[in-house]
Each structure stands twice: as C-alpha cells, then as structure tokens.
Design an enzyme around this catalytic site. Structure first.
Site, PDB file in Angstrom:
ATOM      1  CG  ASN A  73      -7.926  -2.049  -5.174  1.00  0.00           C
ATOM      2  OD1 ASN A  73      -7.017  -2.862  -4.993  1.00  0.00           O
ATOM      3  ND2 ASN A  73      -8.157  -1.076  -4.296  1.00  0.00           N
ATOM      4  CG  ASP A 103      -2.096   0.933   1.074  1.00  0.00           C
ATOM      5  OD1 ASP A 103      -2.350   1.390  -0.059  1.00  0.00           O
ATOM      6  OD2 ASP A 103      -2.758   1.211   2.078  1.00  0.00           O
TER       7      ASP A 103
END
Ligand code: IPE
Ligand code: IPE
Ligand code: MG
Length: 249
Positions: free
Chosen positions: A77, A29
C-alpha cells in the site's frame, strides 16, 4: 412498548455458540469504491471504514468471538499516492489515541503486526503505548496488521532462524512448524478459522500466508464501510455450514 434495538447485541439465535470461529481475520477492502460511488474523495471511505471496524470489534465481544485480526495497511500500500498514505498514517494515529481509553474499558488486548519500525515515529509511539497499556487485558485479542506483508513476515522469520543456525544455537533438524510459527509476528495467536474479504475481490493480497493454510474463506461484494452486524451474521451463518476437513475424509 419496548424499542427494538437497531443493532444485534446478542448472538443471533440461529448461530451455535460452540461452533463460532475462535479467530476471525478481515481484509477490509472497498473503502475507495465506497467513497467513489458517493462522489466523495477516497479518504472519506477510510474514515467510514474505521467505524465499521470499531463496531466489528464490539460485535466480537458481544457475540463471544475471542480474536479479531484486521488488515489495515499492506507492505504494497506504500505504492498509493503520497496524500492517501499520509492520510492513512495520520488516521491510524488519531484513532488509536482516541480509542485507547475505550479499549481499556472494554478489556481489549491490542497487538500490531507488520514491519512497525518503518512507520512514522509518532504512530509507532502510539502503537507501542497501546500494546503496553493493554498487555494484561483478557478480553478480545485484537490484532491490527499495519505495514504487513505475508512474504515479508516469512522472510524475517527465516532470517532470525538462519542467524541462530549460523551461531550454532539451533540445529536445522529442530526447525519444525511450531518453531517457525514462533518467529512470526502472530506468535501466540491461533490461526484464523475464518477469513472475510469485502468488496468481492477473490484474492488474499499477501495477508497471513502461513497462518491461513486451513482458514475458511468468505467473500462478500459488500464494500467495507457497509460491513455491519447483519453482514457479519451472514458470514458466520455461512461458516457454520462449512465442513472443515483439514485433509481428512
Ligand atoms: C481498503 O480499501 C483499505 C486499505 C487498503 C487501506 P481500499 O482503499 O483498497 O478501497 P478500494 O479497493 O480502492 O475500493
Ligand atoms: C488489501 O487491500 C490490503 C488491505 C485491506 C489493507 P488492497 O486494496 O491493497 O488489495 P489489492 O490491491 O486489491 O490486492
Ligand atoms: Mg482495495
């Protein structure tokens, strides 16, 4: 005079080989923030993120860690801007195509986990080819979670098991943890010993919900594109100091 290597090729001497995790999972991330702080578009962060992942995979081989799983794209996502999603799908396809020969040379066995049917056809074709080509490799077991969601994975396992019960080929009493895990995408891969999340977020974001029941969690503020061998060394040092109890005393 010998030149000091810039990367840690050998297992750092302060790490105990026998106490290394057998399986490391990473939530990669912070790519977007990495780019933003440099005044670049988010996609540049994803590009650099690939380099960090490639080196981590090599590092696992160099240091003797048999399995690595990376979270590349979550079922959530898809909610990102179309442009970013399309860039990521194209990037995955291109990198996979480009890296396959090297993965073969390095004896990597790659597996993709997630709802792969919903991916673009051309990416799916590369994925299938890479899994077939590397099937018999016995080096690092490299798992890439793409269009992966922990809840979705559990639901598809439930559906498959329910179908068998409905058909009369499975008794509800025979459903145990081993049987359930055999219906997950990750069947055959040991549960992660260590989960690393970069960029400081304290959450698991729908990753390996079943498999992480007893994983040790390490969170670093470092953004994914900056995660290098020194950072990995730090995570492993921390891991080796943990006392894993599995509910016992
Ligand atoms: C992780 O980085 C990569 C993917 C989720 C594909 P992000 O894109 O989430 O980066 P941040 O969290 O916005 O900085
Ligand atoms: C988790 O990162 C998913 C991947 C790394 C592929 P996200 O950036 O999507 O997670 P949230 O939205 O911060 O929970
Ligand atoms: Mg993020």
């Amino acid at each position: 005079m010998t030149v000091k290597p810039t990367v840690l090729q050998e297992l750092p001497v302060d790490l105990q080989r026998e106490k290394l995790p057998r399986h490391v999972a990473v939530i990669m991330d912070g790519n977007g923030r990495w780019a933003k702080t440099r005044g670049m578009p988010r996609i540049m962060g994803h590009r650099r993120g690939v380099d960090a992942l490639k080196d981590l995979l090599r590092c696992c081989r160099d240091w003797g860690i048999p399995a690595l799983t990376a979270y590349a794209f979550s079922t959530e996502n898809w909610g990102r801007p179309l442009e970013e999603v399309e860039f990521l799908m194209t990037l995955f396809e291109r990198i996979l195509h480009q890296e396959l020969a090297e993965m073969m040379a390095e004896n990597v066995k790659i597996r993709f986990v997630g709802n792969l049917d919903a991916l673009p056809r051309s990416l799916y074709a590369e994925i299938e080819k890479s899994m077939i080509d590397t099937e018999n490799n016995r080096g690092t077991q490299f798992t890439v979670a793409t269009n992966y969601g922990g809840r979705q994975e559990i639901l598809q396992a439930c559906r498959a098991i329910a179908t068998q019960v409905q058909q009369g080929t499975l008794e509800p009493d025979s459903i145990d943890e081993t049987l359930f895990a055999s219906h997950l995408y990750t069947h055959g891969i040991p549960d992660p010993d260590l989960l690393i999340r970069t960029s400081g977020e304290m959450r698991i974001s729908n990753f390996l919900l079943w498999q992480m029941a007893y994983s040790e969690i390490y969170i670093t503020d470092t953004l994914w594109p900056d995660f290098d061998r020194t950072e990995f060394h730090r995570a492993l040092t921390d891991y080796q100091q943990r006392q894993r109890r599995f509910g016992k005393v």
